[in-house]
Design an enzyme around this catalytic site. Structure first.
Site, short mmCIF file in Angstrom:
data_model
loop_
_atom_site.label_atom_id
_atom_site.label_comp_id
_atom_site.label_asym_id
_atom_site.label_seq_id
_atom_site.Cartn_x
_atom_site.Cartn_y
_atom_site.Cartn_z
N TYR A 47 26.52 11.21 7.63
CA TYR A 47 27.23 11.32 8.91
C TYR A 47 27.05 12.75 9.47
CZ TYR A 47 30.56 9.75 12.45
OH TYR A 47 31.16 9.37 13.64
N LYS A 84 33.34 14.79 15.20
CA LYS A 84 34.59 14.01 15.15
C LYS A 84 35.78 14.90 14.77
CE LYS A 84 33.08 9.86 16.28
NZ LYS A 84 33.26 9.40 17.69
P1 NAD Z 1 27.70 1.73 20.84
O1 NAD Z 1 26.29 2.14 20.68
O2 NAD Z 1 27.96 0.35 21.26
O3 NAD Z 1 28.46 2.72 21.83
C1 NAD Z 1 28.11 4.05 22.00
C2 NAD Z 1 28.13 4.31 23.48
O4 NAD Z 1 27.93 5.69 23.78
C3 NAD Z 1 27.03 3.53 24.23
O5 NAD Z 1 27.61 2.69 25.19
C4 NAD Z 1 26.23 4.63 24.90
O6 NAD Z 1 25.76 4.27 26.18
C5 NAD Z 1 27.28 5.73 25.02
N1 NAD Z 1 26.71 7.06 25.27
C6 NAD Z 1 25.84 7.76 24.49
N2 NAD Z 1 25.50 8.92 25.10
C7 NAD Z 1 26.19 8.95 26.28
C8 NAD Z 1 26.26 9.87 27.36
N3 NAD Z 1 25.55 11.01 27.37
N4 NAD Z 1 27.07 9.58 28.41
C9 NAD Z 1 27.78 8.44 28.42
N5 NAD Z 1 27.75 7.52 27.44
C10 NAD Z 1 26.97 7.78 26.38
O7 NAD Z 1 28.40 2.05 19.42
P2 NAD Z 1 29.92 2.00 18.94
O8 NAD Z 1 29.85 1.92 17.47
O9 NAD Z 1 30.69 0.97 19.69
O10 NAD Z 1 30.46 3.46 19.32
C11 NAD Z 1 31.57 3.71 20.16
C12 NAD Z 1 32.47 4.77 19.57
O11 NAD Z 1 33.07 4.29 18.38
C13 NAD Z 1 31.76 6.09 19.20
O12 NAD Z 1 32.61 7.18 19.53
C14 NAD Z 1 31.66 5.98 17.69
O13 NAD Z 1 31.58 7.24 17.09
C15 NAD Z 1 32.96 5.28 17.39
N6 NAD Z 1 33.06 4.66 16.07
C16 NAD Z 1 32.15 3.71 15.67
C17 NAD Z 1 32.28 3.13 14.41
C18 NAD Z 1 31.27 2.11 13.92
O14 NAD Z 1 31.18 1.90 12.72
N7 NAD Z 1 30.54 1.43 14.79
C19 NAD Z 1 33.34 3.49 13.56
C20 NAD Z 1 34.26 4.46 14.00
C21 NAD Z 1 34.11 5.02 15.25
O1 0WE Z 2 30.03 7.33 15.05
C1 0WE Z 2 29.26 6.51 14.60
C2 0WE Z 2 27.86 6.38 15.16
C3 0WE Z 2 27.39 7.68 15.71
C4 0WE Z 2 25.96 7.76 16.15
C5 0WE Z 2 24.94 6.91 15.75
C6 0WE Z 2 23.64 7.12 16.20
C7 0WE Z 2 22.48 6.27 15.76
C8 0WE Z 2 21.32 6.31 16.73
C9 0WE Z 2 25.65 8.81 16.98
N1 0WE Z 2 24.39 9.04 17.43
C10 0WE Z 2 23.40 8.21 17.06
N2 0WE Z 2 22.14 8.49 17.52
C11 0WE Z 2 21.10 7.64 17.35
O2 0WE Z 2 19.94 7.96 17.75
N3 0WE Z 2 29.69 5.72 13.56
C12 0WE Z 2 31.01 5.93 13.00
C13 0WE Z 2 28.84 4.70 12.91
C14 0WE Z 2 28.20 5.36 11.74
O3 0WE Z 2 27.16 6.21 11.91
C15 0WE Z 2 26.84 6.71 10.66
C16 0WE Z 2 27.69 6.15 9.70
C17 0WE Z 2 28.57 5.30 10.40
C18 0WE Z 2 29.68 4.51 9.82
C19 0WE Z 2 25.86 7.62 10.29
C20 0WE Z 2 25.69 7.96 8.96
C21 0WE Z 2 26.54 7.42 8.00
C22 0WE Z 2 27.53 6.52 8.36
#
Ligand code: NAD
Ligand code: 0WE
Length: 258
Positions: free
Chosen positions: A158, A165
């Protein structure tokens, strides 16, 4: 009981039908909120078209581009909110980005540019959006952002996103303190791992999900709908006493030590 009718809600971060923001948008809509959706514009407008088609059933009254790295675009988005709605009640911040190269290998290899990019998009953006929302939240409001356990514990790979975060969670506290007197609440949801566009691009996410399924008290991961329901709660009058908090929606994983 959970009633958001008459509330204007701006939702960022919808990329596709797996996005956590999509789960949130659906639950806000179901609770009766009037939705506005922002999207990250791309060169060919492909994402715009995809997101527009996806959200069509929720009949958003506003659909605007908003790249948080583009100050003019953010300003224009909130000008549209001002013109069309006059007042904003709910802001959902559900976006993050780091360079893929920085989400594997040694954390100490992160470049200055990579560090700045991750913190700019994933943490500063909350400050920026709250500053723009503040004058529009004339009857109080609720801001909800999404965070992850990797901001308080070391999660392999991460890396720089963990630092982003940690900054985001501290932003929540400073913003909650500043905006509280205006009855604007600011909270975060710390979601367990969910398969989305962002998480699927990361190597080993399925193994992480299986690990959570073994360890978490509920013996499973969480869904976008469960995160959406918690977001709806945090945006509603059921949570008027809560601000500056991080609420874990992770099937209980965070409490486990071994
Ligand atoms: P996702 O890819 O569906 O959403 C990420 C979004 O970020 C996308 O819609 C993308 O367009 C947007 N984005 C990226 N760069 C941007 C920019 N410069 N301006 C505006 N928008 C931008 O993935 P997700 O997992 O739904 O992520 C949403 C949030 O949830 C993130 O903050 C992520 O860290 C958090 N999160 C995800 C998980 C997981 O496991 N998926 C767990 C905990 C927290
Ligand atoms: O916040 C996230 C995702 C964040 C994320 C993921 C990507 C992948 C593609 C931010 N930037 C990018 N850029 C890219 O080009 N999560 C909480 C999901 C997530 O991401 C991880 C996790 C988990 C869970 C990355 C490493 C280890 C665990």
């Amino acid at each position: 009981m959970l009633d958001l009718t008459g509330k204007n809600a701006l939702v960022t971060g919808i990329a596709n039908n797996r996005s956590i923001a999509w789960g949130i948008a659906q639950q806000l809509h179901q609770a009766g909120a009037n939705l506005g959706v922002t999207y990250l514009p791309d060169d060919k407008g492909k994402l715009e078209k995809k997101v527009a088609e996806l959200v069509e059933p929720l009949q958003p009254s506003l659909f605007v581009p908003c790249d948080v790295q583009n100050d003019e675009q953010v300003a224009a988005a909130f000008e549209t909110v001002q013109e069309k709605w006059g007042r904003l009640d709910i802001l959902i911040h559900c976006l993050a980005f780091a360079s893929r190269d920085d989400l594997s290998g040694d954390f100490s290899n992160v470049s200055r540019d990579g560090f700045n990019l991750a913190l700019d998009v994933s943490a500063y953006s909350l400050v920026q959006l709250c500053r723009a929302a503040k004058p529009l939240m004339t009857e109080g409001g609720s801001v909800v952002t999404l965070t992850y356990l990797g901001g308080v514990r070391v999660i392999p790979n991460y890396n720089v996103m963990g630092i982003a975060k940690a900054a985001l969670e501290m932003n929540v506290k400073y913003l909650a303190a500043e905006l509280g007197p205006q009855n604007i609440r600011v909270n975060a949801i710390s979601a367990g791992p969910i398969r989305t566009l962002a998480s699927s691009a990361v190597g080993g996410i399925l193994d992480m999900i299986h690990h959570v399924e073994e360890i978490a008290p509920l013996r499973r991961t969480v869904t976008q709908t469960e995160v959406g329901n918690t977001a709806a709660f945090l945006c509603s009058d059921l949570s008027t006493g809560i601000t500056g908090q991080v609420l874990y929606v992770d099937a209980g994983y965070e409490i486990m030590g071994m």
